[in-house]
Write an enzyme that holds these catalytic residues in place. Sequence first.
Site, PDB file in Angstrom:
ATOM      1  N   LYS A   1       0.956  -1.240   0.077  1.00 20.97           N
ATOM      2  CA  LYS A   1      -0.090   0.114  -0.110  1.00 20.97           C
ATOM      3  C   LYS A   1       1.104   1.084  -0.124  1.00 20.97           C
ATOM      4  O   LYS A   1       0.533   2.255  -0.678  1.00 20.97           O
ATOM      5  CB  LYS A   1      -0.832  -0.038   1.327  1.00 20.97           C
ATOM      6  CG  LYS A   1      -2.124  -1.004   1.200  1.00 20.97           C
ATOM      7  CD  LYS A   1      -2.865  -0.971   2.502  1.00 20.97           C
ATOM      8  CE  LYS A   1      -2.274  -1.024   3.901  1.00 20.97           C
ATOM      9  NZ  LYS A   1      -1.989  -2.424   4.024  1.00 20.97           N
ATOM     10  N   THR A   2       1.913   1.307   0.846  1.00 18.71           N
ATOM     11  CA  THR A   2       2.660   2.462   0.960  1.00 18.71           C
ATOM     12  C   THR A   2       3.268   2.829  -0.346  1.00 18.71           C
ATOM     13  O   THR A   2       3.224   3.903  -0.836  1.00 18.71           O
ATOM     14  CB  THR A   2       3.578   2.323   2.094  1.00 18.71           C
ATOM     15  OG1 THR A   2       3.115   2.148   3.418  1.00 18.71           O
ATOM     16  CG2 THR A   2       4.522   3.761   2.174  1.00 18.71           C
TER      17      THR A   2
ATOM     18  N   GLU B   1      -3.618   5.963   1.469  1.00 21.05           N
ATOM     19  CA  GLU B   1      -3.260   4.598   1.609  1.00 21.05           C
ATOM     20  C   GLU B   1      -4.571   4.347   2.640  1.00 21.05           C
ATOM     21  O   GLU B   1      -4.574   4.763   3.850  1.00 21.05           O
ATOM     22  CB  GLU B   1      -2.005   4.592   2.646  1.00 21.05           C
ATOM     23  CG  GLU B   1      -1.432   3.150   2.990  1.00 21.05           C
ATOM     24  CD  GLU B   1      -0.360   3.030   3.520  1.00 21.05           C
ATOM     25  OE1 GLU B   1      -0.087   2.034   4.028  1.00 21.05           O
ATOM     26  OE2 GLU B   1       0.423   3.825   3.161  1.00 21.05           O
TER      27      GLU B   1
END
Length: 288
Positions: A127-128, A171
């Site tokens: 995600k990051t 995110e």
Amino acid sequence: MEHNTLELQEYIQPGKKVHLIGIGGVSMRPLGLVLQGMGLTVSGSDMNSSVSTDELISRGIRVEIGHRAENIGDADCIIRTAAVHNDNPEIASARAAGIPVFERAQAWGVIMRSYKNAICVAGTHGKTTTSGMIAQVLLEGGFDPSAFIGGKVKALGGSGRAGKSDIFVVEACEFVDTFLKLSNDISVILNIDNDHLDYFGDINGAIKSFRKFAENNTGALIVNGDDEYTMKAVEGLDKEIITFGWSETNDYWAKDVHKLGGAKSGYTLMHKGEAIAEIEAELNGVIT
């Protein structure tokens, strides 16, 4: 008693005063900056000073180190991190004074509603990196997005920014269903794996949660077509679904992946059988 998100909309308005408990945290710091950029007067507190609290102070935000009842001042509302418990003196002081207390995820959800294109990046892994890449591409493309990333991104000067466009990159974390409080217009689901099972119970519980996230989405769903659990989560949804991955069965897939030296690699981006771009990415992990 926590107040609901609809009530919070009354407080996230220019001229209002908001106090953030745990303001130095990775998700609270950009929240403070975004709220300030929206015209609110922001203050906050944290247990320890840090590079993040120093930056917030340099931006004109009052930050108190240590949690004390008087820190909340004349705030109209309080926003807290999940790590702040009800016995926190600032929470107790706010409730005694009748000042409403909200959770961080509620605030992000309200903020996102003011953007026409809220892009949420979800998934157990990646995600990051992915949300950071999307934000950087948009920024360098001149779109001036707002962003909240779960880690520091050099191009953003930290973990978040307040832009002037109608694009917001977030995110979207699945832990304790936090992402279900967001307002997602375009969503990316990278993968679903056995994580946070103390909350979800088993993989099926995680899949159900991601399905709810997908159902909440108002626009296109961009999903990993090679990931079995992701495809199960979106199966049968009456949504625009765009798939990506390594397989030729996806809408978008990578062909002829090759190393270019160092951390850089390249590939041909394919779309429904047609080569549409040659991509070079200076990232580790592209080759599998």
